[in-house]
Motif scaffolding. Sequence first.
Motif, PDB file in Angstrom:
ATOM      1  N   ASN A   5       0.820  -1.214   0.000  1.00 17.11           N
ATOM      2  CA  ASN A   5       0.000   0.000   0.000  1.00 17.11           C
ATOM      3  C   ASN A   5       0.855   1.265   0.000  1.00 17.11           C
ATOM      4  OD1 ASN A   5      -2.340  -1.579   0.176  1.00 17.11           O
ATOM      5  ND2 ASN A   5      -2.303  -1.555   2.408  1.00 17.11           N
ATOM      6  N   GLU A   6       1.843   1.305   0.875  1.00 17.00           N
ATOM      7  CA  GLU A   6       2.663   2.511   0.989  1.00 17.00           C
ATOM      8  C   GLU A   6       3.554   2.709  -0.228  1.00 17.00           C
ATOM      9  OE1 GLU A   6       2.103   4.780   2.993  1.00 17.00           O
ATOM     10  OE2 GLU A   6       0.805   3.712   4.397  1.00 17.00           O
ATOM     11  N   ALA A   7       4.050   1.626  -0.773  1.00 23.31           N
ATOM     12  CA  ALA A   7       4.884   1.748  -1.972  1.00 23.31           C
ATOM     13  C   ALA A   7       4.064   2.252  -3.153  1.00 23.31           C
ATOM     14  CB  ALA A   7       5.522   0.408  -2.300  1.00 23.31           C
ATOM     15  N   PHE A   8       2.857   1.749  -3.311  1.00 19.51           N
ATOM     16  CA  PHE A   8       1.993   2.225  -4.395  1.00 19.51           C
ATOM     17  C   PHE A   8       1.742   3.717  -4.258  1.00 19.51           C
ATOM     18  CE2 PHE A   8      -2.405   3.376  -5.539  1.00 19.51           C
ATOM     19  CZ  PHE A   8      -2.308   3.268  -6.916  1.00 19.51           C
ATOM     20  N   ALA A   9       1.378   4.155  -3.063  1.00 22.33           N
ATOM     21  CA  ALA A   9       1.100   5.573  -2.850  1.00 22.33           C
ATOM     22  C   ALA A   9       2.344   6.421  -3.068  1.00 22.33           C
ATOM     23  CB  ALA A   9       0.539   5.791  -1.443  1.00 22.33           C
ATOM     24  N   THR A  10       3.504   5.890  -2.719  1.00 26.47           N
ATOM     25  CA  THR A  10       4.751   6.621  -2.923  1.00 26.47           C
ATOM     26  C   THR A  10       5.053   6.804  -4.405  1.00 26.47           C
ATOM     27  OG1 THR A  10       5.677   5.862  -0.823  1.00 26.47           O
ATOM     28  CG2 THR A  10       7.244   6.572  -2.509  1.00 26.47           C
ATOM     29  N   VAL A  11       4.828   5.773  -5.203  1.00 25.73           N
ATOM     30  CA  VAL A  11       5.075   5.877  -6.648  1.00 25.73           C
ATOM     31  C   VAL A  11       4.109   6.872  -7.290  1.00 25.73           C
ATOM     32  CG1 VAL A  11       5.026   4.601  -8.833  1.00 25.73           C
ATOM     33  CG2 VAL A  11       6.112   3.596  -6.823  1.00 25.73           C
ATOM     34  N   VAL A  12       2.847   6.845  -6.882  1.00 29.01           N
ATOM     35  CA  VAL A  12       1.880   7.821  -7.400  1.00 29.01           C
ATOM     36  C   VAL A  12       2.279   9.230  -6.984  1.00 29.01           C
ATOM     37  CG1 VAL A  12      -0.528   8.584  -7.316  1.00 29.01           C
ATOM     38  CG2 VAL A  12      -0.003   6.143  -7.451  1.00 29.01           C
ATOM     39  N   GLU A  13       2.699   9.369  -5.743  1.00 25.59           N
ATOM     40  CA  GLU A  13       3.156  10.672  -5.235  1.00 25.59           C
ATOM     41  C   GLU A  13       4.301  11.215  -6.084  1.00 25.59           C
ATOM     42  OE1 GLU A  13       6.167  11.777  -1.603  1.00 25.59           O
ATOM     43  OE2 GLU A  13       4.579  10.322  -1.208  1.00 25.59           O
ATOM     44  N   GLU A  14       5.277  10.373  -6.380  1.00 27.26           N
ATOM     45  CA  GLU A  14       6.430  10.797  -7.175  1.00 27.26           C
ATOM     46  C   GLU A  14       6.010  11.247  -8.570  1.00 27.26           C
ATOM     47  OE1 GLU A  14       9.845   7.834  -5.259  1.00 27.26           O
ATOM     48  OE2 GLU A  14       8.883   7.340  -7.165  1.00 27.26           O
ATOM     49  N   ALA A  15       5.222  10.411  -9.236  1.00 27.14           N
ATOM     50  CA  ALA A  15       4.784  10.738 -10.597  1.00 27.14           C
ATOM     51  C   ALA A  15       3.914  11.985 -10.601  1.00 27.14           C
ATOM     52  CB  ALA A  15       4.028   9.558 -11.200  1.00 27.14           C
ATOM     53  N   GLY A  16       3.024  12.079  -9.616  1.00 27.99           N
ATOM     54  CA  GLY A  16       2.134  13.226  -9.547  1.00 27.99           C
ATOM     55  C   GLY A  16       2.881  14.519  -9.312  1.00 27.99           C
ATOM     56  N   LEU A  17       3.877  14.484  -8.441  1.00 18.07           N
ATOM     57  CA  LEU A  17       4.607  15.704  -8.120  1.00 18.07           C
ATOM     58  C   LEU A  17       5.411  16.197  -9.318  1.00 18.07           C
ATOM     59  CD1 LEU A  17       5.084  17.718  -5.884  1.00 18.07           C
ATOM     60  CD2 LEU A  17       7.082  16.399  -5.203  1.00 18.07           C
ATOM     61  N   GLN A  18       6.024  15.279 -10.048  1.00 17.85           N
ATOM     62  CA  GLN A  18       6.758  15.683 -11.245  1.00 17.85           C
ATOM     63  C   GLN A  18       5.834  16.403 -12.224  1.00 17.85           C
ATOM     64  OE1 GLN A  18       8.593  11.856 -12.364  1.00 17.85           O
ATOM     65  NE2 GLN A  18      10.575  12.855 -12.093  1.00 17.85           N
ATOM     66  N   ARG A  19       4.649  15.878 -12.411  1.00 14.71           N
ATOM     67  CA  ARG A  19       3.711  16.465 -13.362  1.00 14.71           C
ATOM     68  C   ARG A  19       3.153  17.787 -12.844  1.00 14.71           C
ATOM     69  NH1 ARG A  19       0.911  10.813 -15.620  1.00 14.71           N
ATOM     70  NH2 ARG A  19       2.888   9.656 -15.493  1.00 14.71           N
ATOM     71  N   TRP A  20       2.909  17.855 -11.558  1.00 14.12           N
ATOM     72  CA  TRP A  20       2.383  19.071 -10.948  1.00 14.12           C
ATOM     73  C   TRP A  20       3.383  20.229 -11.079  1.00 14.12           C
ATOM     74  CZ3 TRP A  20      -1.262  22.130  -9.426  1.00 14.12           C
ATOM     75  CH2 TRP A  20      -1.096  23.037  -8.382  1.00 14.12           C
ATOM     76  N   LEU A  21       4.631  19.978 -10.718  1.00 13.80           N
ATOM     77  CA  LEU A  21       5.640  21.032 -10.799  1.00 13.80           C
ATOM     78  C   LEU A  21       5.903  21.432 -12.247  1.00 13.80           C
ATOM     79  CD1 LEU A  21       8.183  19.865  -8.067  1.00 13.80           C
ATOM     80  CD2 LEU A  21       6.502  21.705  -7.915  1.00 13.80           C
ATOM     81  N   ALA A  22       5.895  20.462 -13.156  1.00 13.68           N
ATOM     82  CA  ALA A  22       6.084  20.778 -14.568  1.00 13.68           C
ATOM     83  C   ALA A  22       4.939  21.651 -15.073  1.00 13.68           C
ATOM     84  CB  ALA A  22       6.183  19.503 -15.387  1.00 13.68           C
ATOM     85  N   SER A  23       3.710  21.373 -14.617  1.00 13.11           N
ATOM     86  CA  SER A  23       2.550  22.159 -15.059  1.00 13.11           C
ATOM     87  C   SER A  23       2.631  23.600 -14.585  1.00 13.11           C
ATOM     88  CB  SER A  23       1.250  21.513 -14.559  1.00 13.11           C
ATOM     89  OG  SER A  23       1.055  21.751 -13.170  1.00 13.11           O
ATOM     90  N   LEU A  24       3.320  23.815 -13.467  1.00 16.27           N
ATOM     91  CA  LEU A  24       3.466  25.166 -12.923  1.00 16.27           C
ATOM     92  C   LEU A  24       4.680  25.890 -13.496  1.00 16.27           C
ATOM     93  CD1 LEU A  24       2.733  24.492  -9.130  1.00 16.27           C
ATOM     94  CD2 LEU A  24       1.149  25.375 -10.854  1.00 16.27           C
ATOM     95  N   GLY A  25       5.490  25.158 -14.271  1.00 12.48           N
ATOM     96  CA  GLY A  25       6.705  25.746 -14.804  1.00 12.48           C
ATOM     97  C   GLY A  25       7.760  25.997 -13.742  1.00 12.48           C
TER      98      GLY A  25
END
Length: 366
Positions: A201-221
């Motif tokens: 459970n924690e590993a899955f959430a960690t991988v989603v967190e990583e992918a999501g954060l990369q996309r979020w920061l990229a979207s903000l420039g």
Amino acid sequence: MPRTDDTASFICRLCRMFILLAASLSTGGCYLIQAASGQLELTSKRQPIAKLLTDERTPEKLRGRLEYVSAARTFASQELGLPDNDSYRSYADVGRPYVVWNVFATDEFSVRPKRWCFPIAGCVVYRGYFKEDNAQSYARGLRLRGSDTAVGGVAAYSTLGHFKDPVLNTMLGWSDVQLASTLFHELAHQVVYVPGDSEFNEAFATVVEEAGLQRWLASLGRLKDLDAWNEQRERNAQFVALLLQTRERLDALYRSDLPDDQKRDRKQYEFGVLKLEYSQLKTEQWKGYRGYDAWFSRTLNNAHLVSAATYYGCVPGLRRLLQSVDGNLPLFYDKTRELAKETREARAAAVCADETPPVTATNSTN
């Protein structure tokens, strides 16, 4: 205060919970009752973020943080495919630095965490308390019975979507990066959660967190923030690698035929080696970065290694799974749901095989 219908709904859920408690007091009725009481406190204090943003009495600093939270929350649902519900769309000030304190424990000569089993959540590797004194008291009792223990404050909180979890004051002091990543992590638990398999459970959430954060920061420039986050991510991977390598050496020690007195001496030696390895890593590769100094300032024991194994042991395998679908998060969720249907052993073989990340710092010899 929550709306009347919210309060009634919550009380009904508590009633159902207490029915379960009556049949399971052997698992710790008092503990579960304090958990229900703590959840009721959170429910009573939450306020809709949308309302706070339009309220002229809302302090400007708080308004700015809530605007950021609201934007990240919308991104989570619209761009990451995470649940579009009432979780993290309200705010609660609990008036303390942490919302709960978790107790981790192992036997004196074991790196395997103790597990506690409860209704709904299944078996987990910690016990969470809404009052620090209660957590410390429980940990003391375990130590008196010979266990290794660790107590840590937790600033974020999730009920896996069973209730409308609020954003907490304990989270708002974080950086933008940590705040957004935590939202993504906690929402991911609502997508896939296997009762009794904390590591997965924690590993899955960690991988989603990583992918999501990369996309979020990229979207903000915010490319500089993204670079800084990637640098910190690499440091964290090396830190976790040190812990997992120490865990493997200790596991081999505890399985050996050495007398207990020699095991105790060697155990302390291994934790000394861990601190030396950290010092070398900090000096030789991190240019003196001291972000983990507080973690190493304590007298360490087996229980301090539980989080590393729980949160990161299955991460490499799940990262590979995400890469295999070219970063398509909805498809990744589907494949992870399929894994969730497998036995714990099958999941472990697929994505949680023991792999210790490489550490390029000089390691001390035994």
